[in-house]
Write an enzyme that holds these catalytic residues in place. Structure first.
Site, short mmCIF file in Angstrom:
data_model
loop_
_atom_site.label_atom_id
_atom_site.label_comp_id
_atom_site.label_asym_id
_atom_site.label_seq_id
_atom_site.Cartn_x
_atom_site.Cartn_y
_atom_site.Cartn_z
N ASP A 46 -41.48 11.81 50.06
CA ASP A 46 -41.91 11.59 51.33
C ASP A 46 -42.54 12.78 51.90
O ASP A 46 -42.32 13.93 51.74
CB ASP A 46 -40.44 11.54 52.01
N TYR A 51 -46.97 17.56 58.19
CA TYR A 51 -46.27 18.53 57.00
C TYR A 51 -47.40 19.52 56.31
O TYR A 51 -47.28 20.54 56.06
CB TYR A 51 -45.52 18.05 55.98
N LYS A 80 -47.01 9.86 56.78
CA LYS A 80 -46.84 9.37 58.43
C LYS A 80 -48.12 9.68 59.15
O LYS A 80 -48.62 10.82 58.74
CB LYS A 80 -45.73 10.31 58.78
N HIS A 113 -45.05 8.63 63.11
CA HIS A 113 -44.28 9.86 62.97
C HIS A 113 -43.21 10.00 64.11
O HIS A 113 -42.14 10.35 63.86
CB HIS A 113 -44.98 11.15 62.74
#
Ligand code: A2P
Length: 306
Positions: A46, A51, A80, A113
């Site tokens: 994931d 990120y 996401k 997200h």
């Protein structure tokens, strides 16, 4: 073996019950963690645009597939869309950036997200107004973004679409206009924030839930919980292994670790007794806590600790 367990999505695809979480795992660290995970048998990774590590995650997946004689279809990969791409005309652009950075032929699952759109015009990840609050674009509702996300399925570059951090009222609203029911709602889930009502609601709509921060994230107080530690001692396991053993039985889970030993240990789970599960189910009543609470400035979560 824990790594073989899968849940079914409403698309017909299977999502492995354990995946590697990669939030707060940068560069070389995440590259090594993803490679360690796949070599150890993880088949679910994931990541997210937000990120900032999709390129490293993608490279690690490509290298690990080659080194372990695996095919692309053997690993389930989620990423996401960041809220600065939530205007409908920006959804395909945001998707394409993640798609190019990952460079893994296709994406298994693409999530919105958060349920709030951020103004893209400042050109930063978290734009703020002069008063310091997040610069939210309230004209862009989740339903508007979702209609654009549904269209991504026609490209063949993504197999399923879903959401993250959606509460029951926000999902109710989305489902009024959605043509495609989200495959997944990825949410914070652990013994201090079990969200059973949301889990039940999603199950009733055919939406699978995946747990992020299943250990309570960084500096978790869950790991030192007395009840968890007693159960861990009884099974000769670590507190983390007990928490994850509780978690993976009710949803898929995404424990994050960049430590090779912990990446491996987090898949060595046990069958808890009904009594132990009940003891853990009770913890939120006295220790209820949501660990991830960004300052959106609007109501995102409708309930806590239930
Ligand atoms: P590290 O990456 O150094 O292992 P969550 O999955 O809830 O977001 O929690 C992630 C946090 O828990 C990270 O700080 C991670 O640190 C730590 N962690 C992951 N696995 C374990 C484990 N088995 N025991 C203790 N801490 C862990």
């Amino acid at each position: 073996m824990a790594l073989n367990k899968v849940y079914k999505l409403n698309t017909g695809a299977s999502i492995p019950a354990i995946g590697l979480g990669t939030w707060q795992a940068p560069g070389e660290e995440v590259y090594k963690a993803v490679k360690t995970a796949i070599a150890a048998g993880y088949r679910h990774i994931d990541t997210a645009f937000g990120y900032g590590n999709e390129a490293e995650v993608g490279k690690a997946i490509r290298d690990a597939l080659a080194e372990n004689n695996l095919e692309r279809k053997d690993v389930f990969v989620t990423t996401k869309l960041w809220p600065t791409f939530f205007r409908p005309e920006k959804v395909a652009e945001g998707f394409q950036i993640s798609f190019d950075r990952l460079d893994i032929e296709y994406i298994d699952l693409f999530l919105l997200h958060w349920p709030c759109a951020l103004n893209p015009e400042q050109g930063v990840a978290i734009p703020r107004k002069p008063d310091g609050t997040r610069d939210i674009d309230t004209t862009v509702t989740p339903s508007i973004t979702w209609a654009a996300a549904e269209k991504l399925l026609d490209t063949g570059k993504v197999k399923a679409v879903g959401v993250s951090n959606y509460s029951i009222p926000i999902l109710e609203d989305l489902l009024k206009t959605a043509k495609v029911v989200p495959a997944v709602n990825q949410i914070e889930l652990h013994p201090y924030n079990p969200q059973q009502k949301l889990l039940d609601y999603c199950a009733s709509k055919g939406i699978h839930c995946t747990a992020y921060s299943p250990l309570g994230s960084t500096n978790s107080t869950l790991l030192s919980d007395e009840t968890i530690n007693k159960i861990a001692t009884a099974h000769n396991k670590s507190p983390a292994q007990v928490i994850l053993s509780w978690g993976w039985a009710r949803s898929s889970i995404l424990p994050k670790s960049v430590n090779p030993e912990r990446v491996k240990a987090n898949t060595d789970l046990v069958e808890l007794s009904a009594q132990e599960i009940e003891q853990i189910n009770e913890l939120h009543k006295t220790h209820g806590k949501r660990f991830i609470k960004p300052d959106w400035g609007v109501r995102v979560f409708d309930e806590d600790f239930e």
